[in-house]
Design a protein around this motif. Structure first.
Motif, PDB file in Angstrom:
ATOM      1  N   ILE A   6       0.924  -1.458  -0.122  1.00 17.07           N
ATOM      2  CA  ILE A   6      -0.020   0.026   0.125  1.00 17.07           C
ATOM      3  C   ILE A   6       1.093   1.972  -0.354  1.00 17.07           C
ATOM      4  O   ILE A   6       1.290   1.381   0.683  1.00 17.07           O
ATOM      5  CB  ILE A   6      -0.855  -0.252   1.523  1.00 17.07           C
ATOM      6  CG1 ILE A   6      -1.893  -1.771   0.927  1.00 17.07           C
ATOM      7  CG2 ILE A   6      -2.076   1.490   1.550  1.00 17.07           C
ATOM      8  CD1 ILE A   6      -2.518  -1.787   2.568  1.00 17.07           C
ATOM      9  N   ILE A   7       0.534   1.990  -0.821  1.00 10.68           N
ATOM     10  CA  ILE A   7       1.678   3.259  -1.177  1.00 10.68           C
ATOM     11  C   ILE A   7       0.980   4.226  -0.809  1.00 10.68           C
ATOM     12  O   ILE A   7       1.120   5.182   0.312  1.00 10.68           O
ATOM     13  CB  ILE A   7       1.942   3.758  -2.541  1.00 10.68           C
ATOM     14  CG1 ILE A   7       2.932   2.568  -3.117  1.00 10.68           C
ATOM     15  CG2 ILE A   7       3.131   4.925  -2.218  1.00 10.68           C
ATOM     16  CD1 ILE A   7       3.995   2.377  -2.446  1.00 10.68           C
ATOM     17  N   ASP A   8      -0.721   3.824  -0.638  1.00  7.40           N
ATOM     18  CA  ASP A   8      -1.504   6.017  -0.588  1.00  7.40           C
ATOM     19  C   ASP A   8      -2.954   4.835  -0.408  1.00  7.40           C
ATOM     20  O   ASP A   8      -2.878   4.151  -1.685  1.00  7.40           O
ATOM     21  CB  ASP A   8      -1.524   6.836  -1.551  1.00  7.40           C
ATOM     22  CG  ASP A   8      -0.384   7.167  -1.225  1.00  7.40           C
ATOM     23  OD1 ASP A   8      -0.598   7.732  -0.041  1.00  7.40           O
ATOM     24  OD2 ASP A   8      -0.678   8.343  -2.455  1.00  7.40           O
ATOM     25  N   CYS A   9      -3.881   5.449   0.732  1.00  8.16           N
ATOM     26  CA  CYS A   9      -4.960   5.020   0.701  1.00  8.16           C
ATOM     27  C   CYS A   9      -6.133   6.388   1.445  1.00  8.16           C
ATOM     28  O   CYS A   9      -5.356   6.646   2.152  1.00  8.16           O
ATOM     29  CB  CYS A   9      -5.570   3.569   1.455  1.00  8.16           C
ATOM     30  SG  CYS A   9      -7.316   2.639   1.492  1.00  8.16           S
ATOM     31  N   LEU A  10      -6.366   7.184   0.258  1.00  6.31           N
ATOM     32  CA  LEU A  10      -6.127   8.309   0.991  1.00  6.31           C
ATOM     33  C   LEU A  10      -8.204   8.379   0.896  1.00  6.31           C
ATOM     34  O   LEU A  10      -9.242   8.253  -0.227  1.00  6.31           O
ATOM     35  CB  LEU A  10      -5.788   9.691   0.201  1.00  6.31           C
ATOM     36  CG  LEU A  10      -3.895   9.590   0.811  1.00  6.31           C
ATOM     37  CD1 LEU A  10      -3.763  10.738  -0.195  1.00  6.31           C
ATOM     38  CD2 LEU A  10      -3.801   9.941   1.933  1.00  6.31           C
ATOM     39  N   LEU A  11      -8.703   9.453   2.121  1.00  2.00           N
ATOM     40  CA  LEU A  11     -10.011   9.540   2.052  1.00  2.00           C
ATOM     41  C   LEU A  11     -10.513  10.815   1.522  1.00  2.00           C
ATOM     42  O   LEU A  11      -9.769  11.448   2.965  1.00  2.00           O
ATOM     43  CB  LEU A  11     -10.927   8.884   3.081  1.00  2.00           C
ATOM     44  CG  LEU A  11     -12.318   9.453   2.963  1.00  2.00           C
ATOM     45  CD1 LEU A  11     -13.427   8.710   1.914  1.00  2.00           C
ATOM     46  CD2 LEU A  11     -12.990   9.182   4.578  1.00  2.00           C
ATOM     47  N   SER A  17      -8.202  15.828   3.392  1.00  3.30           N
ATOM     48  CA  SER A  17      -7.678  14.285   3.197  1.00  3.30           C
ATOM     49  C   SER A  17      -7.059  13.651   4.800  1.00  3.30           C
ATOM     50  O   SER A  17      -6.598  14.435   5.144  1.00  3.30           O
ATOM     51  CB  SER A  17      -6.429  14.448   1.743  1.00  3.30           C
ATOM     52  OG  SER A  17      -5.753  15.298   2.467  1.00  3.30           O
ATOM     53  N   GLN A  18      -7.349  12.261   4.515  1.00  4.47           N
ATOM     54  CA  GLN A  18      -7.006  11.538   5.758  1.00  4.47           C
ATOM     55  C   GLN A  18      -6.567  10.598   5.194  1.00  4.47           C
ATOM     56  O   GLN A  18      -7.539   9.397   4.392  1.00  4.47           O
ATOM     57  CB  GLN A  18      -7.380  11.737   6.695  1.00  4.47           C
ATOM     58  CG  GLN A  18      -9.178  10.567   6.627  1.00  4.47           C
ATOM     59  CD  GLN A  18      -9.698  10.974   7.936  1.00  4.47           C
ATOM     60  OE1 GLN A  18     -10.661  12.232   8.070  1.00  4.47           O
ATOM     61  NE2 GLN A  18      -9.827   9.385   8.491  1.00  4.47           N
ATOM     62  N   ALA A  19      -5.623   9.460   5.567  1.00  6.27           N
ATOM     63  CA  ALA A  19      -4.755   8.299   5.261  1.00  6.27           C
ATOM     64  C   ALA A  19      -6.017   6.864   6.181  1.00  6.27           C
ATOM     65  O   ALA A  19      -6.314   8.155   7.238  1.00  6.27           O
ATOM     66  CB  ALA A  19      -3.775   7.624   6.484  1.00  6.27           C
ATOM     67  N   ILE A  20      -6.649   6.519   5.704  1.00  2.00           N
ATOM     68  CA  ILE A  20      -7.285   5.319   6.102  1.00  2.00           C
ATOM     69  C   ILE A  20      -6.521   3.680   5.845  1.00  2.00           C
ATOM     70  O   ILE A  20      -6.226   4.092   5.161  1.00  2.00           O
ATOM     71  CB  ILE A  20      -8.916   5.445   5.907  1.00  2.00           C
ATOM     72  CG1 ILE A  20      -9.239   5.441   4.009  1.00  2.00           C
ATOM     73  CG2 ILE A  20      -9.503   6.471   5.959  1.00  2.00           C
ATOM     74  CD1 ILE A  20     -10.441   5.225   3.655  1.00  2.00           C
ATOM     75  N   ALA A  21      -7.161   2.910   7.100  1.00  2.00           N
ATOM     76  CA  ALA A  21      -7.147   1.910   6.325  1.00  2.00           C
ATOM     77  C   ALA A  21      -7.561   1.187   5.206  1.00  2.00           C
ATOM     78  O   ALA A  21      -8.607   1.434   4.893  1.00  2.00           O
ATOM     79  CB  ALA A  21      -7.089   0.384   7.455  1.00  2.00           C
ATOM     80  N   LEU A  22      -7.303   0.037   4.380  1.00  2.00           N
ATOM     81  CA  LEU A  22      -7.381  -0.504   2.701  1.00  2.00           C
ATOM     82  C   LEU A  22      -8.972  -1.512   3.384  1.00  2.00           C
ATOM     83  O   LEU A  22     -10.060  -1.720   2.507  1.00  2.00           O
ATOM     84  CB  LEU A  22      -6.974  -1.437   2.824  1.00  2.00           C
ATOM     85  CG  LEU A  22      -7.196  -1.678   0.992  1.00  2.00           C
ATOM     86  CD1 LEU A  22      -6.894  -0.385   0.504  1.00  2.00           C
ATOM     87  CD2 LEU A  22      -5.989  -3.257   0.605  1.00  2.00           C
ATOM     88  N   ASP A  23      -9.357  -2.044   4.141  1.00  2.00           N
ATOM     89  CA  ASP A  23     -10.628  -2.414   5.380  1.00  2.00           C
ATOM     90  C   ASP A  23     -11.061  -1.568   5.646  1.00  2.00           C
ATOM     91  O   ASP A  23     -12.342  -1.972   6.036  1.00  2.00           O
ATOM     92  CB  ASP A  23      -9.876  -3.259   6.965  1.00  2.00           C
ATOM     93  CG  ASP A  23      -8.990  -4.204   6.715  1.00  2.00           C
ATOM     94  OD1 ASP A  23      -8.706  -4.564   5.617  1.00  2.00           O
ATOM     95  OD2 ASP A  23      -7.578  -4.650   7.829  1.00  2.00           O
ATOM     96  N   ASP A  24     -11.066  -0.285   6.001  1.00  2.00           N
ATOM     97  CA  ASP A  24     -12.128   0.619   6.254  1.00  2.00           C
ATOM     98  C   ASP A  24     -13.126   1.311   4.555  1.00  2.00           C
ATOM     99  O   ASP A  24     -13.320   2.075   5.050  1.00  2.00           O
ATOM    100  CB  ASP A  24     -11.497   1.903   7.336  1.00  2.00           C
ATOM    101  CG  ASP A  24     -10.834   1.227   8.642  1.00  2.00           C
ATOM    102  OD1 ASP A  24     -11.155  -0.020   8.859  1.00  2.00           O
ATOM    103  OD2 ASP A  24     -10.251   1.800   8.716  1.00  2.00           O
TER     104      ASP A  24
END
Length: 325
Positions: A6-11, A17-24
């Motif tokens: 995972i390089i980026d996972c942003l909401l 913007s904020q980083a979130i987990a792939l599970d979320d």
């Protein structure tokens, strides 16, 4: 879940913007006022399958994303679009080929890349710094990805141009060149052919997005997508010009080698003619004819030597004047 993929996972929500987990991801994907940007690098099949569960991706698209060496294509499914495209960039002073798979939904874009390059950090930064009334969303994120892919061709082409100019200067300077130069020209043409095969399908991708997917190439962004298409066309044209120039250089090099070979043959023939003249004359006196009256003449030997020498000199000057020796 393997975090190394995972390089980026942003909401993105409410201009933040904020980083979130792939599970979320599944907790936010159903809310249209939110946008999710994901970048993965060479993930394993388990990660891609889990991502498909979070986003509700089609099974066939997931199969394509798991396997590399896909042909460039754009496929539309019920709730998302899948794009497979090949990429190229100048990485550590060499041409680095890669592959990117894109899942594009109404409020998410997932970029799965398979390469050793710099990635899509610039896309993430531009999404977080969006201005001029443009909100982070699937249309804008997809444009940024395609724009970056096309822009990365420019340094590669400039490197190819420098490489060709170096070979061309070597050819035109008359420096000693042979099989090595021909092999380098052929290697460059082969690289240009590979580059063309990577670049040309980008025109079809952008054209299909503009004509068939108005939800992605929105009215506000259509001009941007057309700009990407224009850049893709110019990239292909530049590659074709370089391929033609390389082919011409190969023909010039082969012609030069042929001329040099002909000149060598001419010189050998010229020296052969010079040697043949005295050889023919002197061989006559080894045939033991009974009647050779000149053998009894007191000046026959010096006269024969002078006549033969004079004939050789005359022949030498004529051959020299014509460039045969």
């Amino acid at each position: 879940m393997a975090a190394e993929f995972i390089i980026d996972c942003l909401l993105f929500h409410d201009s933040k913007s904020q980083a979130i987990a792939l599970d979320d991801i599944s907790d936010h994907i159903g809310q249209p006022d939110r946008f999710i940007w994901v970048e993965l690098k060479s993930p394993d099949s388990q990660t891609i399958t889990h991502l498909g569960d979070e986003l509700g991706l089609h099974a066939l698209a997931l199969e394509d994303a798991i396997s590399t060496h896909q042909r460039t294509k754009l496929e539309e499914y019920d709730k998302h679009v899948f794009i497979a495209t090949r990429t190229v960039q100048l990485w550590e002073s060499r041409m680095e080929l890669g592959e990117t798979h894109l899942f594009v939904g109404s409020n998410y874009v997932v970029a799965i890349r398979h390469d050793s390059g710099s990635g899509y950090q610039r896309v993430s930064e531009r999404l977080q710094a969006a201005r001029n009334g443009i909100k982070p969303g699937a249309p804008y994120a997809l444009y940024l990805v395609l724009d970056l892919i096309v822009d990365q061709f420019r340094p590669v082409i400039e490197s190819m141009q420098d490489r060709f100019q170096s070979l061309e200067s070597q050819l035109m300077s008359g420096a000693k060149s042979g099989r090595d130069t021909l092999e380098r020209l052929y290697a460059m043409k082969r690289d240009l052919t590979t580059l063309r095969d990577v670049a040309e399908p980008m025109q079809d991708i952008t054209q299909d997005l503009i004509r068939l997917h108005p939800g992605l190439s929105t009215k506000e962004l259509k001009a941007y997508y057309r700009d990407v298409q224009d850049h893709a066309v110019r990239v292909s044209a530049a590659i074709d010009r370089l391929r033609i120039s390389t082919s011409d250089a190969m023909q010039f090099h082969l012609a030069s080698l042929s001329v040099k070979q002909n000149e060598s043959v001419q010189k050998l023939a010229g020296w052969g003619a010079l040697l043949a003249l005295p050889t023919v004359v002197f061989s006559l006196y080894g045939m033991n004819f009974i009647n050779m009256p000149e053998l009894k003449w007191p000046w026959a030997y010096p006269a024969l030597m002078l006549a033969t020498g004079a004939a050789v000199i005359v022949l030498y000057r004529r051959l020299k004047r014509r460039g045969w020796i």
